[in-house]
Structures are given as C-alpha cells and as structure tokens.
Design a protein around this motif. Sequence first.
Motif, PDB file in Angstrom:
ATOM      1  N   LEU A 183       0.815  -1.210   0.000  1.00 51.25           N
ATOM      2  CA  LEU A 183       0.000   0.000   0.000  1.00 51.25           C
ATOM      3  C   LEU A 183       0.853   1.266   0.000  1.00 51.25           C
ATOM      4  CD1 LEU A 183      -2.845  -1.057   2.456  1.00 51.25           C
ATOM      5  CD2 LEU A 183      -2.941  -0.898  -0.038  1.00 51.25           C
ATOM      6  N   LEU A 184       1.958   1.261   0.747  1.00 48.80           N
ATOM      7  CA  LEU A 184       2.844   2.424   0.757  1.00 48.80           C
ATOM      8  C   LEU A 184       3.489   2.660  -0.605  1.00 48.80           C
ATOM      9  CD1 LEU A 184       4.643   2.145   4.214  1.00 48.80           C
ATOM     10  CD2 LEU A 184       3.068   3.923   3.469  1.00 48.80           C
ATOM     11  N   ASN A 185       3.906   1.600  -1.263  1.00 48.03           N
ATOM     12  CA  ASN A 185       4.504   1.753  -2.591  1.00 48.03           C
ATOM     13  C   ASN A 185       3.484   2.254  -3.605  1.00 48.03           C
ATOM     14  OD1 ASN A 185       7.303   1.102  -2.497  1.00 48.03           O
ATOM     15  ND2 ASN A 185       6.747  -0.998  -2.075  1.00 48.03           N
ATOM     16  N   ILE A 186       2.280   1.728  -3.559  1.00 53.84           N
ATOM     17  CA  ILE A 186       1.248   2.160  -4.500  1.00 53.84           C
ATOM     18  C   ILE A 186       0.854   3.610  -4.237  1.00 53.84           C
ATOM     19  CG2 ILE A 186      -1.165   1.794  -5.165  1.00 53.84           C
ATOM     20  CD1 ILE A 186      -0.644  -1.211  -4.853  1.00 53.84           C
ATOM     21  N   ALA A 187       0.704   3.975  -2.960  1.00 49.70           N
ATOM     22  CA  ALA A 187       0.364   5.357  -2.628  1.00 49.70           C
ATOM     23  C   ALA A 187       1.478   6.314  -3.039  1.00 49.70           C
ATOM     24  CB  ALA A 187       0.078   5.478  -1.139  1.00 49.70           C
TER      25      ALA A 187
ATOM     26  N   LEU B 130       2.256 -12.751  -1.792  1.00 47.33           N
ATOM     27  CA  LEU B 130       2.326 -11.337  -1.422  1.00 47.33           C
ATOM     28  C   LEU B 130       3.748 -10.811  -1.514  1.00 47.33           C
ATOM     29  CD1 LEU B 130      -0.180 -11.119   1.553  1.00 47.33           C
ATOM     30  CD2 LEU B 130      -0.396 -10.054  -0.689  1.00 47.33           C
ATOM     31  N   SER B 131       4.731 -11.636  -1.223  1.00 50.36           N
ATOM     32  CA  SER B 131       6.128 -11.216  -1.364  1.00 50.36           C
ATOM     33  C   SER B 131       6.470 -10.956  -2.826  1.00 50.36           C
ATOM     34  CB  SER B 131       7.066 -12.269  -0.800  1.00 50.36           C
ATOM     35  OG  SER B 131       6.920 -12.383   0.574  1.00 50.36           O
ATOM     36  N   ILE B 132       5.998 -11.800  -3.698  1.00 47.71           N
ATOM     37  CA  ILE B 132       6.242 -11.598  -5.128  1.00 47.71           C
ATOM     38  C   ILE B 132       5.547 -10.334  -5.618  1.00 47.71           C
ATOM     39  CG2 ILE B 132       5.759 -12.557  -7.420  1.00 47.71           C
ATOM     40  CD1 ILE B 132       6.245 -15.340  -6.171  1.00 47.71           C
ATOM     41  N   ILE B 133       4.333 -10.098  -5.161  1.00 49.29           N
ATOM     42  CA  ILE B 133       3.611  -8.882  -5.537  1.00 49.29           C
ATOM     43  C   ILE B 133       4.342  -7.644  -5.013  1.00 49.29           C
ATOM     44  CG2 ILE B 133       1.467  -7.592  -5.163  1.00 49.29           C
ATOM     45  CD1 ILE B 133       0.011 -10.303  -5.216  1.00 49.29           C
ATOM     46  N   THR B 134       4.867  -7.725  -3.796  1.00 52.50           N
ATOM     47  CA  THR B 134       5.602  -6.596  -3.228  1.00 52.50           C
ATOM     48  C   THR B 134       6.898  -6.349  -3.982  1.00 52.50           C
ATOM     49  OG1 THR B 134       4.698  -7.160  -1.074  1.00 52.50           O
ATOM     50  CG2 THR B 134       6.528  -5.634  -1.094  1.00 52.50           C
ATOM     51  N   ILE B 135       7.572  -7.401  -4.398  1.00 52.57           N
ATOM     52  CA  ILE B 135       8.797  -7.245  -5.186  1.00 52.57           C
ATOM     53  C   ILE B 135       8.490  -6.549  -6.505  1.00 52.57           C
ATOM     54  CG2 ILE B 135      10.538  -8.532  -6.507  1.00 52.57           C
ATOM     55  CD1 ILE B 135      10.506 -10.581  -4.193  1.00 52.57           C
ATOM     56  N   LEU B 136       7.435  -6.973  -7.168  1.00 52.66           N
ATOM     57  CA  LEU B 136       7.054  -6.348  -8.436  1.00 52.66           C
ATOM     58  C   LEU B 136       6.633  -4.894  -8.235  1.00 52.66           C
ATOM     59  CD1 LEU B 136       5.128  -9.290 -10.105  1.00 52.66           C
ATOM     60  CD2 LEU B 136       7.429  -8.460 -10.610  1.00 52.66           C
ATOM     61  N   THR B 137       5.934  -4.621  -7.149  1.00 53.29           N
ATOM     62  CA  THR B 137       5.521  -3.250  -6.854  1.00 53.29           C
ATOM     63  C   THR B 137       6.727  -2.366  -6.566  1.00 53.29           C
ATOM     64  OG1 THR B 137       3.488  -4.120  -5.899  1.00 53.29           O
ATOM     65  CG2 THR B 137       4.006  -1.843  -5.418  1.00 53.29           C
TER      66      THR B 137
END
Length: 81
Positions: free
Chosen positions: A11-15, A61-68
């Motif tokens: 959420l922090l990366n997207i924001a 979720l870790s993979i999604i966070t890495i991509l984000t």
Amino acid sequence: MRVTIIIILILLNIASMAEMGQYLDSGFIQLLSLRIILAIVSFMLSIAYLLVGGSLAIRLLSIITILTALSHLGFMLYINL
C-alpha cells in the motif's frame, strides 16, 4: 504479522507511486531519498520473506511486493529522466 507488514509495504509503494504523478520536479526531488529508501526496504524485506518461506499467501504477497517495489523504482527513474 508478516502478511500485515507485506500488505502495508504494498500500500505504501502504491500510494507513493500515485502521489509521484502530482509533483513537479521540485517536489519530487525533495522526497526522492525517502521514496528510494521505501522501495529498497520493501524489496529487500520481500526477498527475505520469500527466501525464508512460509505459506502460499506470504510467498504470493512477497512476489507482488517485489514487483511493486521494482515498478516504483522504475517509475522514479522514468520521471527523473
């Protein structure tokens, strides 16, 4: 606990990416170091969670966070050039 940390980082990366489009050059430069630290910390923490293992949800979720985080870094480079 890991899942909530990963979701908060996503959420922090997207924001941060959404907010980045609103700044002109001067506002973007002022917060650049904070954005880089956020992206690198979320990337490294997600790599650590992925290597440690865990449930399928934590790995996804870790993979999604890495991509984000990588897209956040890429977006910073794109705006800065």
